[in-house]
Design a protein around this motif. Structure first.
Motif, short mmCIF file in Angstrom:
data_model
loop_
_atom_site.label_atom_id
_atom_site.label_comp_id
_atom_site.label_asym_id
_atom_site.label_seq_id
_atom_site.Cartn_x
_atom_site.Cartn_y
_atom_site.Cartn_z
N TYR A 237 0.83 -1.21 0.00
CA TYR A 237 0.00 0.00 0.00
C TYR A 237 0.86 1.26 0.00
O TYR A 237 0.60 2.21 -0.75
CB TYR A 237 -0.93 0.00 1.21
CG TYR A 237 -1.77 1.25 1.32
CD1 TYR A 237 -2.86 1.45 0.49
CD2 TYR A 237 -1.46 2.23 2.26
CE1 TYR A 237 -3.62 2.60 0.57
CE2 TYR A 237 -2.22 3.39 2.35
CZ TYR A 237 -3.29 3.56 1.51
OH TYR A 237 -4.05 4.70 1.59
N LEU A 238 1.90 1.28 0.83
CA LEU A 238 2.78 2.45 0.87
C LEU A 238 3.50 2.65 -0.46
O LEU A 238 3.68 3.79 -0.92
CB LEU A 238 3.81 2.29 2.00
CG LEU A 238 3.24 2.34 3.43
CD1 LEU A 238 4.33 2.06 4.45
CD2 LEU A 238 2.59 3.69 3.69
N ALA A 239 3.88 1.55 -1.11
CA ALA A 239 4.52 1.66 -2.42
C ALA A 239 3.55 2.23 -3.46
O ALA A 239 3.94 3.05 -4.30
CB ALA A 239 5.03 0.29 -2.88
N MET A 240 2.28 1.83 -3.39
CA MET A 240 1.29 2.35 -4.34
C MET A 240 1.02 3.82 -4.08
O MET A 240 0.86 4.61 -5.02
CB MET A 240 0.00 1.53 -4.23
CG MET A 240 0.16 0.09 -4.70
SD MET A 240 -1.34 -0.90 -4.49
CE MET A 240 -2.45 -0.08 -5.62
N VAL A 241 0.93 4.21 -2.81
CA VAL A 241 0.71 5.62 -2.48
C VAL A 241 1.87 6.48 -2.99
O VAL A 241 1.68 7.58 -3.51
CB VAL A 241 0.53 5.79 -0.96
CG1 VAL A 241 0.54 7.27 -0.57
CG2 VAL A 241 -0.77 5.14 -0.51
N ALA A 242 3.09 5.95 -2.87
CA ALA A 242 4.26 6.69 -3.35
C ALA A 242 4.22 6.89 -4.86
O ALA A 242 4.85 7.81 -5.39
CB ALA A 242 5.54 5.94 -2.96
N ARG A 243 3.47 6.04 -5.56
CA ARG A 243 3.35 6.14 -7.01
C ARG A 243 2.07 6.87 -7.44
O ARG A 243 1.70 6.83 -8.61
CB ARG A 243 3.40 4.75 -7.64
CG ARG A 243 4.79 4.11 -7.55
CD ARG A 243 4.73 2.63 -7.89
NE ARG A 243 6.06 2.03 -7.97
CZ ARG A 243 6.78 1.64 -6.91
NH1 ARG A 243 6.27 1.82 -5.69
NH2 ARG A 243 7.96 1.11 -7.07
N GLY A 244 1.39 7.50 -6.49
CA GLY A 244 0.23 8.32 -6.85
C GLY A 244 -1.12 7.68 -6.64
O GLY A 244 -2.14 8.25 -7.06
N TYR A 245 -1.18 6.52 -5.99
CA TYR A 245 -2.47 5.86 -5.76
C TYR A 245 -3.30 6.66 -4.77
O TYR A 245 -2.81 7.05 -3.71
CB TYR A 245 -2.23 4.45 -5.23
CG TYR A 245 -3.50 3.66 -4.98
CD1 TYR A 245 -4.31 3.25 -6.02
CD2 TYR A 245 -3.87 3.32 -3.68
CE1 TYR A 245 -5.46 2.52 -5.79
CE2 TYR A 245 -5.01 2.59 -3.43
CZ TYR A 245 -5.81 2.19 -4.48
OH TYR A 245 -6.94 1.47 -4.24
N GLU A 246 -4.59 6.90 -5.08
CA GLU A 246 -5.47 7.69 -4.24
C GLU A 246 -6.72 6.93 -3.81
O GLU A 246 -7.69 7.53 -3.37
CB GLU A 246 -5.88 8.98 -4.96
CG GLU A 246 -4.69 9.90 -5.28
CD GLU A 246 -5.11 11.14 -6.02
OE1 GLU A 246 -6.28 11.18 -6.47
OE2 GLU A 246 -4.29 12.07 -6.15
N GLY A 247 -6.72 5.61 -3.97
CA GLY A 247 -7.85 4.82 -3.53
C GLY A 247 -8.83 4.46 -4.62
O GLY A 247 -9.77 3.69 -4.39
N ARG A 248 -8.66 4.99 -5.80
CA ARG A 248 -9.55 4.70 -6.92
C ARG A 248 -8.75 4.09 -8.06
O ARG A 248 -7.53 4.25 -8.14
CB ARG A 248 -10.25 5.97 -7.41
CG ARG A 248 -11.31 6.51 -6.46
CD ARG A 248 -12.54 5.66 -6.49
NE ARG A 248 -13.58 6.18 -5.60
CZ ARG A 248 -14.69 5.53 -5.30
NH1 ARG A 248 -14.91 4.34 -5.79
NH2 ARG A 248 -15.58 6.06 -4.49
#
Length: 251
Positions: free
Chosen positions: A203-214
């Motif tokens: 999850y932290l890796a995805m957030v670092a790549r711009g993931y916003e939950g959608r």
């Protein structure tokens, strides 16, 4: 869900996932609120499900085999006429409860129709499209996030569990014996911790790549439902509503 999807080229497969989800949920709600005494209405629902399955080229045998998931509820429905109290009637030469008979039929009919509709949806929609469809319907982010991670990493956790089991057996552990359940429980706890830590890192890796939950906007825009598709899918709940409404009017 990957094992449930049937690769076909049918009008049902080509529909946008959000319209199939909306139609399935609407039809299921209508089936559930139908009075249990309206026996003919459930025959109409069954015919409607058969037509949908035929359009999607979903084999009857395939549906029957996977409908066994509701077997515990079937057993409950069969036992209810003999266990329930109230007025007694004779059915097939047996004295059973009238309320129990209707209650058992209610569980069996509505449960079976709901399972069949869900199976048809799964057979004609990939897991990725199901998540995209839920996202387009503005499903709560927490639900789509959990479903996305679960579907993506379920096989990974399954492989981890198999490796842990092999490691236990190689050290002389055999979970078939009751006195070794403590080790099995410890393994389950360790697997949970590994899954939690892995999920947090991903999850932290995805957030670092711009993931916003959608889902990415490109995914949501590509193949979105058209007005014609919404109208085509609406025929299912409309027909179901006509059957249910007639059942209520006729009493």
């Amino acid at each position: 869900m990957k094992g449930l999807y049937l690769e076909r080229d049918t009008p049902l497969h080509r529909l946008a996932p959000e319209v199939k989800i909306a139609a399935m949920v609407s039809a299921t709600v209508i089936v559930v609120i139908t009075p249990r005494e309206a026996l003919w209405a459930f025959a109409g629902y069954a015919a409607l499900v058969a037509v949908i399955a035929a359009i999607g080229r979903v084999p009857a045998g395939w549906l029957a085999k996977r409908s066994l998931v509701e077997l515990p509820f079937v057993l409950l429905a069969l036992a209810l006429p003999f266990l329930a109290a109230g007025e007694k009637v004779t059915f097939l030469g047996l004295e059973v409860s009238r309320d129990g008979l209707y209650g058992g039929f209610n569980i069996l009919a509505k449960g079976t129709l709901g399972v069949l509709l869900s199976l048809i949806l799964a057979a004609t929609t990939t897991t990725r499209d199901l998540i995209v469809g839920l996202d387009r319907l503005r499903c709560p982010q927490i639900i789509t996030q959990i479903a996305t991670f679960m579907l993506r990493y379920l096989s990974v956790l399954g492989g981890e569990a198999r490796r842990m089991r092999v490691a236990r057996i190689s050290r002389g552990d055999d979970p078939r014996f009751l006195w070794q359940l403590r080790g099995f429980a410890s393994g389950v706890g360790a697997l949970f911790l590994r899954a939690f830590e892995r999920g947090e890192r991903v999850y932290l890796a995805m957030v670092a790549r711009g993931y916003e939950g959608r889902m990415p906007a490109a995914w949501l825009a590509a193949g979105a439902a058209t007005r014609d598709q919404w109208l085509a899918a609406a025929t299912v709940p409309v027909v179901a509503a006509a059957i249910g409404g007639t059942a209520v009017i006729l009493g």
